[in-house]
Write a protein that holds these residues in place. Structure first.
Motif, PDB file in Angstrom:
ATOM      1  N   PHE A 263      -0.748  86.740 -58.131  1.00 14.32           N
ATOM      2  CA  PHE A 263      -0.070  86.279 -56.921  1.00 14.32           C
ATOM      3  C   PHE A 263       0.034  87.415 -55.905  1.00 14.32           C
ATOM      4  CE2 PHE A 263       3.329  85.054 -54.125  1.00 14.32           C
ATOM      5  CZ  PHE A 263       3.283  83.670 -54.080  1.00 14.32           C
ATOM      6  N   PHE A 264       0.406  88.611 -56.386  1.00  6.80           N
ATOM      7  CA  PHE A 264       0.578  89.741 -55.471  1.00  6.80           C
ATOM      8  C   PHE A 264      -0.747  90.135 -54.830  1.00  6.80           C
ATOM      9  CE2 PHE A 264       1.041  94.177 -54.277  1.00  6.80           C
ATOM     10  CZ  PHE A 264       2.278  94.167 -53.633  1.00  6.80           C
ATOM     11  N   ARG A 265      -1.835  90.074 -55.583  1.00  2.00           N
ATOM     12  CA  ARG A 265      -3.146  90.407 -55.023  1.00  2.00           C
ATOM     13  C   ARG A 265      -3.566  89.393 -53.964  1.00  2.00           C
ATOM     14  NH1 ARG A 265      -4.556  91.897 -60.457  1.00  2.00           N
ATOM     15  NH2 ARG A 265      -5.531  89.858 -60.772  1.00  2.00           N
ATOM     16  N   LEU A 266      -3.178  88.133 -54.149  1.00  8.71           N
ATOM     17  CA  LEU A 266      -3.564  87.090 -53.192  1.00  8.71           C
ATOM     18  C   LEU A 266      -2.733  87.129 -51.917  1.00  8.71           C
ATOM     19  CD1 LEU A 266      -4.121  83.996 -55.540  1.00  8.71           C
ATOM     20  CD2 LEU A 266      -5.865  85.230 -54.241  1.00  8.71           C
ATOM     21  N   PHE A 267      -1.424  87.372 -52.046  1.00  5.66           N
ATOM     22  CA  PHE A 267      -0.515  87.242 -50.910  1.00  5.66           C
ATOM     23  C   PHE A 267       0.133  88.549 -50.470  1.00  5.66           C
ATOM     24  CE2 PHE A 267      -0.548  83.089 -53.055  1.00  5.66           C
ATOM     25  CZ  PHE A 267      -0.917  82.272 -52.003  1.00  5.66           C
ATOM     26  N   GLY A 268      -0.026  89.602 -51.266  1.00  7.53           N
ATOM     27  CA  GLY A 268       0.565  90.884 -50.889  1.00  7.53           C
ATOM     28  C   GLY A 268       2.068  90.915 -51.009  1.00  7.53           C
ATOM     29  N   GLU A 269       2.677  89.928 -51.675  1.00 10.64           N
ATOM     30  CA  GLU A 269       4.118  89.865 -51.888  1.00 10.64           C
ATOM     31  C   GLU A 269       4.396  89.375 -53.296  1.00 10.64           C
ATOM     32  OE1 GLU A 269       6.681  88.102 -48.933  1.00 10.64           O
ATOM     33  OE2 GLU A 269       5.066  88.134 -47.457  1.00 10.64           O
ATOM     34  N   THR A 270       5.590  89.657 -53.777  1.00  9.31           N
ATOM     35  CA  THR A 270       5.966  89.149 -55.088  1.00  9.31           C
ATOM     36  C   THR A 270       6.219  87.643 -55.012  1.00  9.31           C
ATOM     37  OG1 THR A 270       8.331  89.520 -54.720  1.00  9.31           O
ATOM     38  CG2 THR A 270       7.058  91.352 -55.647  1.00  9.31           C
ATOM     39  N   GLN A 271       6.148  87.014 -56.152  1.00  6.75           N
ATOM     40  CA  GLN A 271       6.400  85.569 -56.201  1.00  6.75           C
ATOM     41  C   GLN A 271       7.792  85.234 -55.672  1.00  6.75           C
ATOM     42  OE1 GLN A 271       5.798  85.556 -60.413  1.00  6.75           O
ATOM     43  NE2 GLN A 271       3.896  84.372 -60.290  1.00  6.75           N
ATOM     44  N   SER A 272       8.781  86.015 -56.086  1.00 10.62           N
ATOM     45  CA  SER A 272      10.161  85.726 -55.707  1.00 10.62           C
ATOM     46  C   SER A 272      10.375  85.871 -54.209  1.00 10.62           C
ATOM     47  CB  SER A 272      11.111  86.658 -56.464  1.00 10.62           C
ATOM     48  OG  SER A 272      12.447  86.388 -56.125  1.00 10.62           O
ATOM     49  N   HIS A 273       9.838  86.937 -53.609  1.00  9.99           N
ATOM     50  CA  HIS A 273      10.036  87.158 -52.181  1.00  9.99           C
ATOM     51  C   HIS A 273       9.308  86.113 -51.361  1.00  9.99           C
ATOM     52  CE1 HIS A 273       9.475  89.075 -48.191  1.00  9.99           C
ATOM     53  NE2 HIS A 273      10.707  89.524 -48.419  1.00  9.99           N
ATOM     54  N   PHE A 274       8.086  85.791 -51.748  1.00  8.70           N
ATOM     55  CA  PHE A 274       7.290  84.835 -50.980  1.00  8.70           C
ATOM     56  C   PHE A 274       7.909  83.446 -51.010  1.00  8.70           C
ATOM     57  CE2 PHE A 274       3.824  81.912 -50.157  1.00  8.70           C
ATOM     58  CZ  PHE A 274       3.123  82.529 -49.129  1.00  8.70           C
ATOM     59  N   THR A 275       8.496  83.071 -52.137  1.00  9.49           N
ATOM     60  CA  THR A 275       9.045  81.721 -52.293  1.00  9.49           C
ATOM     61  C   THR A 275      10.557  81.680 -52.077  1.00  9.49           C
ATOM     62  OG1 THR A 275       9.366  81.998 -54.683  1.00  9.49           O
ATOM     63  CG2 THR A 275       7.237  81.128 -53.946  1.00  9.49           C
ATOM     64  N   SER A 276      11.131  82.772 -51.556  1.00  2.00           N
ATOM     65  CA  SER A 276      12.587  82.851 -51.332  1.00  2.00           C
ATOM     66  C   SER A 276      13.376  82.579 -52.610  1.00  2.00           C
ATOM     67  CB  SER A 276      13.004  81.866 -50.232  1.00  2.00           C
ATOM     68  OG  SER A 276      12.327  82.157 -49.027  1.00  2.00           O
ATOM     69  N   GLY A 277      12.872  83.095 -53.723  1.00  2.00           N
ATOM     70  CA  GLY A 277      13.585  82.986 -54.993  1.00  2.00           C
ATOM     71  C   GLY A 277      13.290  81.739 -55.797  1.00  2.00           C
ATOM     72  N   ARG A 278      12.491  80.814 -55.261  1.00  3.71           N
ATOM     73  CA  ARG A 278      12.229  79.565 -55.984  1.00  3.71           C
ATOM     74  C   ARG A 278      11.429  79.803 -57.268  1.00  3.71           C
ATOM     75  NH1 ARG A 278      11.300  78.050 -50.516  1.00  3.71           N
ATOM     76  NH2 ARG A 278      12.932  76.655 -49.727  1.00  3.71           N
ATOM     77  N   SER A 279      10.530  80.779 -57.245  1.00  4.49           N
ATOM     78  CA  SER A 279       9.739  81.061 -58.448  1.00  4.49           C
ATOM     79  C   SER A 279      10.643  81.508 -59.593  1.00  4.49           C
ATOM     80  CB  SER A 279       8.688  82.138 -58.155  1.00  4.49           C
ATOM     81  OG  SER A 279       9.318  83.369 -57.804  1.00  4.49           O
ATOM     82  N   GLN A 280      11.725  82.204 -59.264  1.00 10.87           N
ATOM     83  CA  GLN A 280      12.649  82.641 -60.294  1.00 10.87           C
ATOM     84  C   GLN A 280      13.394  81.451 -60.900  1.00 10.87           C
ATOM     85  OE1 GLN A 280      12.766  85.828 -61.454  1.00 10.87           O
ATOM     86  NE2 GLN A 280      13.990  84.865 -63.060  1.00 10.87           N
ATOM     87  N   MET A 281      13.695  80.440 -60.061  1.00 12.93           N
ATOM     88  CA  MET A 281      14.318  79.217 -60.581  1.00 12.93           C
ATOM     89  C   MET A 281      13.404  78.536 -61.588  1.00 12.93           C
ATOM     90  SD  MET A 281      15.857  77.580 -57.072  1.00 12.93           S
ATOM     91  CE  MET A 281      16.622  78.612 -55.816  1.00 12.93           C
ATOM     92  N   LEU A 282      12.102  78.510 -61.263  1.00 18.47           N
ATOM     93  CA  LEU A 282      11.129  77.920 -62.181  1.00 18.47           C
ATOM     94  C   LEU A 282      11.069  78.727 -63.468  1.00 18.47           C
ATOM     95  CD1 LEU A 282       8.809  75.969 -62.878  1.00 18.47           C
ATOM     96  CD2 LEU A 282       7.267  77.501 -61.635  1.00 18.47           C
ATOM     97  N   ALA A 283      11.014  80.050 -63.344  1.00 14.56           N
ATOM     98  CA  ALA A 283      10.952  80.913 -64.528  1.00 14.56           C
ATOM     99  C   ALA A 283      12.192  80.736 -65.398  1.00 14.56           C
ATOM    100  CB  ALA A 283      10.811  82.372 -64.094  1.00 14.56           C
ATOM    101  N   ASN A 284      13.360  80.601 -64.766  1.00 12.29           N
ATOM    102  CA  ASN A 284      14.599  80.416 -65.527  1.00 12.29           C
ATOM    103  C   ASN A 284      14.583  79.103 -66.302  1.00 12.29           C
ATOM    104  OD1 ASN A 284      15.588  82.817 -64.535  1.00 12.29           O
ATOM    105  ND2 ASN A 284      16.787  81.878 -62.896  1.00 12.29           N
ATOM    106  N   ALA A 285      14.079  78.051 -65.656  1.00 12.45           N
ATOM    107  CA  ALA A 285      14.016  76.752 -66.333  1.00 12.45           C
ATOM    108  C   ALA A 285      13.079  76.801 -67.526  1.00 12.45           C
ATOM    109  CB  ALA A 285      13.557  75.682 -65.347  1.00 12.45           C
ATOM    110  N   LEU A 286      11.939  77.466 -67.359  1.00 15.48           N
ATOM    111  CA  LEU A 286      10.965  77.548 -68.446  1.00 15.48           C
ATOM    112  C   LEU A 286      11.463  78.443 -69.573  1.00 15.48           C
ATOM    113  CD1 LEU A 286       7.664  77.852 -66.367  1.00 15.48           C
ATOM    114  CD2 LEU A 286       8.497  75.853 -67.605  1.00 15.48           C
TER     115      LEU A 286
END
Length: 402
Positions: A263-286
């Protein structure tokens, strides 16, 4: 003596009652969101909008039953199939687990609200009544927005000081945003009055959601150049359905914690920053290995959703449920240019963010789609007109019933 043909006049026009309840529902939502919900204040008034919505449905039934011409009928049944399928899968899962989860049941009922409410309003109110009601709803929505963010912040200066890159603004609102963009889409289609066109567009821009800003500007400009009623080939619907279905899985895969470097190589940002924390919500659920109950499982287990609708549907109702949702909900566009434009926003919003919980915004969307589908399709592509002839329905409907 009374004449044999005498018919007593109704003291109250039933369609007017439905109209008042329609406006009251959205006024209550806007004001209670601005006063209570946005400021985390508990109040029983927050749920009164569901009572007025239910009353609007109840009062509209006599008009719906005796309507001369059904509107939104085919779309209604397709949406009902999606709802029934989700409900069946959820009930079957609960039966297997031997547990009833009330959160899932409540979320299913909330999913049903816009489908039923939009169908009843479309078949009990005239296009004229709906337009007048939309103007009043726009007014109350802006007032509620002002109560939320502060009327002193509703200025061009405050907007210009915002950061589009970081999506930060003193006017940003999650509570007013969904209704704002749907009102913008409505008034940019029915261009009877330039004031409401411009005001609804500014409203959608001020709530400061990046995707909404782009689409609000596009909704203002594109109908000046292209005929919104242009009929497009069915192949476009298949194309967009396929694209959004595949994009949902690709985005889901990208946001998995183990794919953070990709993800970082594609967008130059972390998953959490790019998605405003939504990726962390997904990770927490999983990571918590949530228990599947069907539709609404993640919110029932974690206590909140992951704010990405397509990822949520993959986990809660399976890829087959997601495919059914995308296919049947997309069909609301009825192969019209403007309907397709609006649905690309809806699907993109569901891909990257959360909109399933915005029940009353869905109602506005379905009303708009029902009205679009009732107008004759056009073979013209280009048009150059700011305020056009979108004022009267082609069938010449007036009054409380079609």
């Amino acid at each position: 003596m009374l004449d044999g043909n005498y018919r007593p006049r109704r003291l109250v026009d039933l369609s007017s009652v439905v109209s008042v309840l329609f406006v009251a529902t959205y006024a209550l939502k806007a004001l209670t969101d601005g006063i209570y919900v946005a400021h985390n204040i508990d109040s029983v008034l927050v749920d009164v909008k569901y009572v007025t919505a239910l009353l609007a449905v109840f009062c509209s039934l006599p008009l719906v039953i005796h309507t001369d011409r059904e509107l939104f009928g085919r779309q209604f049944w397709k949406l009902f199939v999606v709802l029934a399928s989700f409900a069946f899968f959820t009930c079957l899962t609960m039966l297997v687990r031997g547990t009833v989860n009330t959160t899932c049941i409540v979320l299913l009922l909330k999913m049903a609200i816009p489908i039923v409410l939009a169908y009843c309003l479309l078949n009990s109110l005239s296009e004229e009544q709906i337009y007048r009601d939309m103007v009043v709803i726009l007014f109350f929505s802006i007032v509620g927005f002002g109560l939320e963010v502060g009327f002193e912040n509703l200025s061009i200066g405050a907007l210009l000081s915002s950061s589009f890159t970081d999506s930060e603004s003193v006017t940003e609102s999650s509570h007013a945003a969904s209704n704002a963009i749907m009102l913008c889409f409505y008034f940019c289609y029915f261009r009877r009055n330039k004031v409401w066109v411009v005001l609804s567009t500014l409203f959608a821009i001020f709530v400061f959601k990046r995707l909404m800003i782009v689409y609000a500007i596009a909704a203002l400009v594109l109908p000046l150049l292209f005929d919104p009623d242009r009929c497009i080939g069915r192949g476009w619907a298949v194309f967009f359905k396929t694209i959004f279905f595949l994009a949902a899985f690709f985005w889901f895969w990208l946001l998995l914690p183990e794919n953070g470097q990709v993800f970082f190589r594609l967008f130059g940002e972390t998953q959490s920053h790019f998605t405003s924390g939504r990726s962390q919500m997904l990770a927490n659920a999983l990571s918590q290995n949530y228990v599947l109950y069907g539709f609404g499982s993640i919110q029932a287990f974690v206590g909140r959703g992951i704010e990405m609708d397509f990822a949520r549907l993959i986990l809660e109702v399976s890829p087959l449920g997601l495919a059914l949702f995308i296919s049947f909900y997309w069909d609301m566009a009825c192969n019209r240019l403007y309907g397709t434009f609006v649905m690309t926003f809806v699907m993109a919003q569901m891909l990257f963010a959360d909109s399933l919980g915005t029940n009353f915004a869905w109602t506005l969307l379905m009303i708009l789609m029902g009205l679009i589908s009732d107008r004759p399709a056009s073979d013209c592509l280009f048009r150059f007109k700011l305020c056009g002839d979108r004022g009267a329905s082609p069938s010449g409907r007036k009054g409380g019933r079609w």
